[in-house]
Structure formats: structure tokens, C-alpha cells
Design a protein around this motif. Structure first.
Motif, PDB file in Angstrom:
ATOM      1  N   UNK A 218       0.815  -1.215   0.000  1.00  0.00           N
ATOM      2  CA  UNK A 218       0.000   0.000   0.000  1.00  0.00           C
ATOM      3  C   UNK A 218       0.850   1.268   0.000  1.00  0.00           C
ATOM      4  N   UNK A 219       2.189   1.118   0.020  1.00  0.00           N
ATOM      5  CA  UNK A 219       3.090   2.267   0.072  1.00  0.00           C
ATOM      6  C   UNK A 219       3.554   2.648  -1.323  1.00  0.00           C
ATOM      7  N   UNK A 226      12.309   3.071   1.588  1.00  0.00           N
ATOM      8  CA  UNK A 226      12.708   3.634   2.876  1.00  0.00           C
ATOM      9  C   UNK A 226      12.426   2.656   4.015  1.00  0.00           C
ATOM     10  N   UNK A 227      11.263   2.037   3.982  1.00  0.00           N
ATOM     11  CA  UNK A 227      10.910   1.090   5.035  1.00  0.00           C
ATOM     12  C   UNK A 227      11.795  -0.147   4.979  1.00  0.00           C
ATOM     13  N   UNK A 232      16.114  -3.353   7.358  1.00  0.00           N
ATOM     14  CA  UNK A 232      17.469  -3.905   7.223  1.00  0.00           C
ATOM     15  C   UNK A 232      18.384  -3.415   8.336  1.00  0.00           C
ATOM     16  N   UNK A 233      18.136  -2.215   8.834  1.00  0.00           N
ATOM     17  CA  UNK A 233      18.998  -1.653   9.870  1.00  0.00           C
ATOM     18  C   UNK A 233      18.782  -2.290  11.237  1.00  0.00           C
ATOM     19  N   UNK A 234      17.665  -3.016  11.413  1.00  0.00           N
ATOM     20  CA  UNK A 234      17.380  -3.597  12.731  1.00  0.00           C
ATOM     21  C   UNK A 234      17.282  -5.119  12.696  1.00  0.00           C
ATOM     22  N   UNK A 235      17.580  -5.728  11.566  1.00  0.00           N
ATOM     23  CA  UNK A 235      17.555  -7.187  11.491  1.00  0.00           C
ATOM     24  C   UNK A 235      18.976  -7.712  11.589  1.00  0.00           C
ATOM     25  N   UNK A 253      13.869  -3.040  -3.462  1.00  0.00           N
ATOM     26  CA  UNK A 253      14.956  -2.687  -2.558  1.00  0.00           C
ATOM     27  C   UNK A 253      16.239  -3.379  -2.983  1.00  0.00           C
ATOM     28  N   UNK A 254      17.355  -2.808  -2.560  1.00  0.00           N
ATOM     29  CA  UNK A 254      18.658  -3.429  -2.805  1.00  0.00           C
ATOM     30  C   UNK A 254      19.299  -3.889  -1.497  1.00  0.00           C
TER      31      UNK A 254
END
Length: 278
Positions: A218-219, A226-227, A232-235, A253-254
Motif C-alpha cells: 500500500x506504500x 525507505x521502510x 534492514x537496519x534492525x535485522x 529494494x537493494x
């Protein structure tokens, strides 16, 4: 409903949640707002929008956003995906985390809690396998109403039958008049928080597995990227990401790639991936 009111509502939804009110979902404007119009005595959606634009009733604006969100969910939604998570994704994490015996799992966009409770049941149904482990399940959703419903763990007969086998229904839920209520042990296994995917990640801030299912579709494409970056920054570097059955990271995403050991799940991209591609 006028085009102007439609634009205002679509803008409010996107600003608060990141979700776009796509053409195929605009039917929700009429059906979702009808109860609010009746309870607040508005003759039309345009009158409701005018009141919101005046900026004097923040609670009403929150209620409108809640009404426009799609809280579609069910227990064991896409059973093959949960089987893959249990048999491959969690099995690998169990091997890798054997020393510390601790797992942190984030169910993002949890709606009214069925998927988070599905996770809790998966662990509770295998006590010998997870004996001595600390399993921290945190579930978040932007909707206050959805989170309140999830915490209460109260489901109608229609909701409880969607995806939940009879044996699990009897074991984990108690019948109270016309609703089924999750057992205390099940409710205590999940921490529910109202939180947007645009907010900072919940505690503990580093997760071994993340479920983010049927939300990002839905984004907008830019917000989706961005999401994915935030996730990725918290996994954990060897963590697993589970998306909805119709979702993929390809072209979006990459920072995530298909998990070659657990096809159907995803993992954060690692430095050696660049070496493999070279």
C-alpha cells in the motif's frame, strides 16, 4: 462524496501511515466511514472532512484514519509460509542461536493480532524444542483500534475459524458467550504496541526475524524502499524477513535478497553477496 473530500482523506491517511488510498480501495471511504458518520451525527462525509480540517478534534482524525486502514488478517495466513518459517527459517536461527537461546521477533503491521498469536502458538506447541529459550515477540500496528483488539485477544466466531484448526482453537481460546478469548498464557507471549513503520523500531531494536506482511504493497515505491532500509537496519545479518505471499523484494529494494537456504523468505544483503555477483 466530493473529489475534494476524497483528496483530503487520502492525504490524511498517507501522512499518518504512509499508505496510499489506491483507486481499488476507495470503496473503503464509504463503508469505513459510515459508522463514524452515524455515531457523530454527520449528514455526509464532506461535513466530517470539514470538521477535521478545522483542526479541533484530533481524536476524530485518528478515528478516521483507523476506519480507512485495511485490517484484513487471519490465523496462519498462507499456511505454507508459516510452515517454511518454522521448518527452515526458525530451524536455522535455532542452530545459530543455540548458545544464547534467545530470539527476538518483530511482527510489523500486525493488525488485530492473529499473525502474532500464530507465532506464539508455533513456539508453545513445541515445548521440548524450545525448552530454556527466551522468545520475545513484539507486534506493532499504526492503528490504535487494531492494537487494542489484539491486546484483548477477543475474536468473533467468524474470525476464530479463519485459518485456526479446531484443536488449537480449543487449546488456546476460551468461549465467552459469542466471542473466543485468547488464553492468558497466549496473550502474555506477545507485546503489542501502537507504532508506525515510519517510527523507530520497538525494543530490543535488533531482531532475528521480522514479519512484515501485506503492508508495504500500500506504500509508494519510494516509501517502500525507505521502510525496507529501516527493516534492514534492525535485522540481524543472518536474520529472516517474511513478506506476504504476493510480495517480493525484487525491484523494491537493494538491501534484502532472496534467502537461498529458505526460498520464500528474505535476508539482508551481505558483503559476500557482491563478491558472488562479481
Amino acid at each position: 462524496m466530493s473529489d475534494g473530500a476524497t483528496r483530503v482523506l487520502a492525504g490524511l491517511l498517507e501522512a499518518r501511515t504512509g499508505q496510499q488510498l489506491q483507486v481499488g480501495r476507495r470503496w473503503r471511504l464509504e463503508t469505513g466511514l459510515a459508522p463514524l458518520l452515524r455515531s457523530h451525527g454527520y449528514a455526509s462525509a464532506d461535513a466530517l472532512v470539514s470538521h477535521i480540517q478545522a483542526g479541533h478534534d484530533h481524536a476524530l482524525a485518528d478515528a478516521v484514519v483507523d476506519a480507512l486502514l485495511n485490517n484484513e488478517t487471519s490465523f496462519y495466513r498462507d499456511q505454507a509460509s508459516f510452515a517454511l518459517l518454522k521448518d527452515k527459517g526458525l530451524a536455522r536461527l535455532q542452530r545459530e542461536r543455540g548458545a544464547g537461546r534467545r530470539l527476538a521477533i518483530w511482527c510489523a503491521g500486525c493488525s488485530t493480532g492473529q499473525e502474532a498469536y500464530t507465532l506464539a502458538m508455533m513456539f508453545a506447541d513445541e515445548p521440548a524444542r524450545w525448552e530454556g529459550w527466551t522468545i520475545d515477540i513484539v507486534a506493532t500496528d499504526v492503528s490504535r483500534g487494531a492494537i487494542e483488539a489484539a491486546r484483548a485477544g477477543r475474536y468473533s466466531h467468524f474470525e476464530i475459524q479463519r485459518g485456526l484448526p479446531m484443536a488449537k482453537m480449543v487449546r488456546w481460546f476460551d468461549k465467552e458467550e459469542d466471542v473466543w478469548v485468547a488464553a492468558p498464557a497466549l496473550r502474555q507471549a506477545v507485546r503489542f504496541q501502537q507504532r508506525s513503520l515510519l517510527d523507530a523500531a520497538p525494543h530490543p531494536g535488533r531482531f532475528d526475524a521480522i514479519l512484515c506482511r501485506n503492508v508495504l504493497l500500500y506504500f509508494s515505491s519510494s516509501l517502500r524502499r525507505q521502510v525496507f532500509g529501516r527493516l534492514a537496519s534492525v535485522i540481524a545479518p543472518d536474520g529472516v524477513l517474511m513478506l506476504g505471499a504476493g510480495e517480493t523484494v525484487i525491484g523494491n529494494t537493494e538491501v534484502f535478497v532472496s534467502d537461498f537456504e529458505c526460498r520464500g523468505l528474505y535476508r539482508p544483503i551481505l558483503p559476500e553477496d557482491a563478491w558472488r555477483a562479481a
